[in-house]
Design an enzyme around this catalytic site. Structure first.
Site, short mmCIF file in Angstrom:
data_model
loop_
_atom_site.label_atom_id
_atom_site.label_comp_id
_atom_site.label_asym_id
_atom_site.label_seq_id
_atom_site.Cartn_x
_atom_site.Cartn_y
_atom_site.Cartn_z
N SER A 13 0.84 -1.21 0.00
CA SER A 13 0.00 0.00 0.00
C SER A 13 0.87 1.25 0.00
O SER A 13 2.00 1.25 0.48
CB SER A 13 -0.90 0.02 1.24
OG SER A 13 -1.88 -0.99 1.17
N THR A 41 1.04 -8.58 5.85
CA THR A 41 0.06 -9.38 5.12
C THR A 41 0.70 -10.03 3.90
O THR A 41 1.71 -9.55 3.37
CB THR A 41 -1.15 -8.55 4.68
OG1 THR A 41 -0.72 -7.52 3.76
CG2 THR A 41 -1.84 -7.90 5.87
N ASP A 69 -8.33 1.16 2.15
CA ASP A 69 -9.65 0.85 2.67
C ASP A 69 -9.91 -0.66 2.70
O ASP A 69 -10.62 -1.16 3.57
CB ASP A 69 -10.73 1.55 1.83
CG ASP A 69 -10.74 3.06 2.04
OD1 ASP A 69 -10.27 3.52 3.10
OD2 ASP A 69 -11.20 3.78 1.13
N GLY A 70 -9.32 -1.40 1.75
CA GLY A 70 -9.51 -2.84 1.72
C GLY A 70 -8.89 -3.53 2.92
O GLY A 70 -9.47 -4.47 3.48
N ASN A 73 -11.07 -2.84 5.93
CA ASN A 73 -12.27 -3.67 5.85
C ASN A 73 -11.98 -5.10 6.29
O ASN A 73 -12.76 -5.72 7.02
CB ASN A 73 -12.83 -3.65 4.43
CG ASN A 73 -14.05 -4.54 4.27
OD1 ASN A 73 -13.93 -5.74 4.02
ND2 ASN A 73 -15.22 -3.97 4.41
N GLU A 74 -10.85 -5.65 5.86
CA GLU A 74 -10.49 -7.02 6.25
C GLU A 74 -10.31 -7.15 7.75
O GLU A 74 -10.77 -8.12 8.37
CB GLU A 74 -9.20 -7.46 5.54
CG GLU A 74 -9.42 -8.17 4.23
CD GLU A 74 -8.23 -9.05 3.84
OE1 GLU A 74 -7.82 -9.89 4.66
OE2 GLU A 74 -7.73 -8.87 2.72
N THR A 95 -5.16 4.80 -1.46
CA THR A 95 -5.35 5.90 -2.40
C THR A 95 -6.48 6.84 -1.97
O THR A 95 -6.27 8.03 -1.79
CB THR A 95 -5.62 5.36 -3.82
OG1 THR A 95 -6.64 4.35 -3.74
CG2 THR A 95 -4.35 4.74 -4.39
N GLU A 284 -15.26 -3.08 -2.72
CA GLU A 284 -15.05 -4.40 -3.29
C GLU A 284 -16.38 -5.14 -3.35
O GLU A 284 -17.27 -4.91 -2.53
CB GLU A 284 -14.05 -5.21 -2.45
CG GLU A 284 -12.71 -4.55 -2.25
CD GLU A 284 -11.86 -4.49 -3.51
OE1 GLU A 284 -12.15 -5.28 -4.44
OE2 GLU A 284 -10.93 -3.68 -3.57
#
Length: 306
Positions: A13, A41, A69-70, A73-74, A95, A284
């Site tokens: 990221s 990760t 953001d992903g 969320n995870e 981003t 997503e």
């Protein structure tokens, strides 16, 4: 007794900025009184989510999600279903970073974001729960479905940065000739909408795709979603609505339903039968209609800025 914190970070990221900042972030966590460790990760499915669940079950009091953001969320999906949930902090390195924007977290400096923890200001935040048959998924910012949904997430961040509103208008002009309408039944607190629609948005915060006027009355911990339903319209009128939405002036338009609700059930009806309409959760695809949503009031405690 020593408190433990786990940094879960996405190494790719933010133009791969995270790895070189890990040691300094761990130092900030130590300053805040935590015994700190890090997890990098991997490309494996649900890498961040599984580590968050493991850390929570092992008694970590704080999980720091560092990435886009992903990744956030995870991590939320890794702890939201648990009875005993650790606090969360976020370090935006993606981003758009919509959720960081909503929480008042610095988005242009990784270490400044980490140092928010030193201020020791937290807030219990609402979490959205999406139920797809036997599967549950959680989200922190936005759920959306319908043919216009691509507009929310389909504009590359670098183009948005350069062109702002114009990027959405360009993308909208490109999409409009190919838009379809879905006949749906939406059941929410104040009633039922049954008919064709271009899109529905279920928002937790006021920041969507980098803009802060689309959900102008969003609260972060009141147990209520902001629901926007965009009814079908001709292409010219849809373009007008897009411009109004980006400036927060769309909510009183007759082609828009804007309300608050604790839950929502979304079903395809008529000629649109089948489970082929995707539902977007925090950027997503999370599953396909039919889906029901529940607001989990003040579910997770986050470190916040301001």
């Amino acid at each position: 007794m020593t408190r433990k914190a786990r940094l879960i970070y996405n190494p790719v990221s933010g133009h791969e900025q995270m790895p070189k900042n890990v040691a300094d972030i761990l130092d900030v966590l130590e300053q805040a009184g935590y015994e700190a460790s890090a997890f990098r990760t991997t490309p494996a499915e649900k890498s961040a989510q599984n580590e968050a669940t493991r850390a929570a079950k092992e008694g970590f009091e704080l999980i720091v999600a560092a990435g886009g953001d992903g990744t956030i969320n995870e991590v939320v999906n890794g702890i939201a279903f648990l009875e005993n949930r650790p606090k969360m902090a976020i370090i935006p390195a993606g981003t758009t970073n919509d959720y960081a924007r909503a929480l008042g977290i610095p988005r242009d400096n990784i270490l400044d974001a980490a140092k928010i923890i030193l201020k020791d200001k937290t807030r219990k935040m609402d979490i959205g729960k999406a139920h797809f048959g036997a599967q549950d998924q959680y989200f922190v910012n936005i759920a959306a479905s319908g043919s216009l949904t691509e507009l929310t997430y389909g504009v590359p961040s670098e183009i948005k940065s350069a062109l702002g509103y114009a990027a959405y208008l360009i993308k909208g002009a490109e999409m409009l000739p190919h838009l379809s309408e879905n006949e749906m039944r939406l059941t929410y607190d104040d009633g039922v909408y049954e008919g064709k629609l271009s899109m529905f948005l279920l928002g937790m915060t006021n920041s969507i795709g980098g803009f802060e006027q689309i959900m102008p009355d969003a609260q972060l911990s009141d147990g209520l979603f902001q629901l926007i339903v965009v009814k079908p319209s001709d292409p010219v009128n849809l373009m007008r609505l897009m411009v109004m939405a980006l400036n927060g002036k769309h909510v009183d338009d007759p082609n828009i339903i804007y309300t608050k609700t604790t839950s929502l059930k979304a079903e395809l009806i008529g000629k649109s039968e089948g489970n082929d309409l995707p539902v977007n959760l925090d950027g997503e695809i999370g599953g396909y209609c039919p889906v029901s949503f529940e607001n989990l009031k003040q579910r997770i405690e986050f470190y916040v800025g301001g």
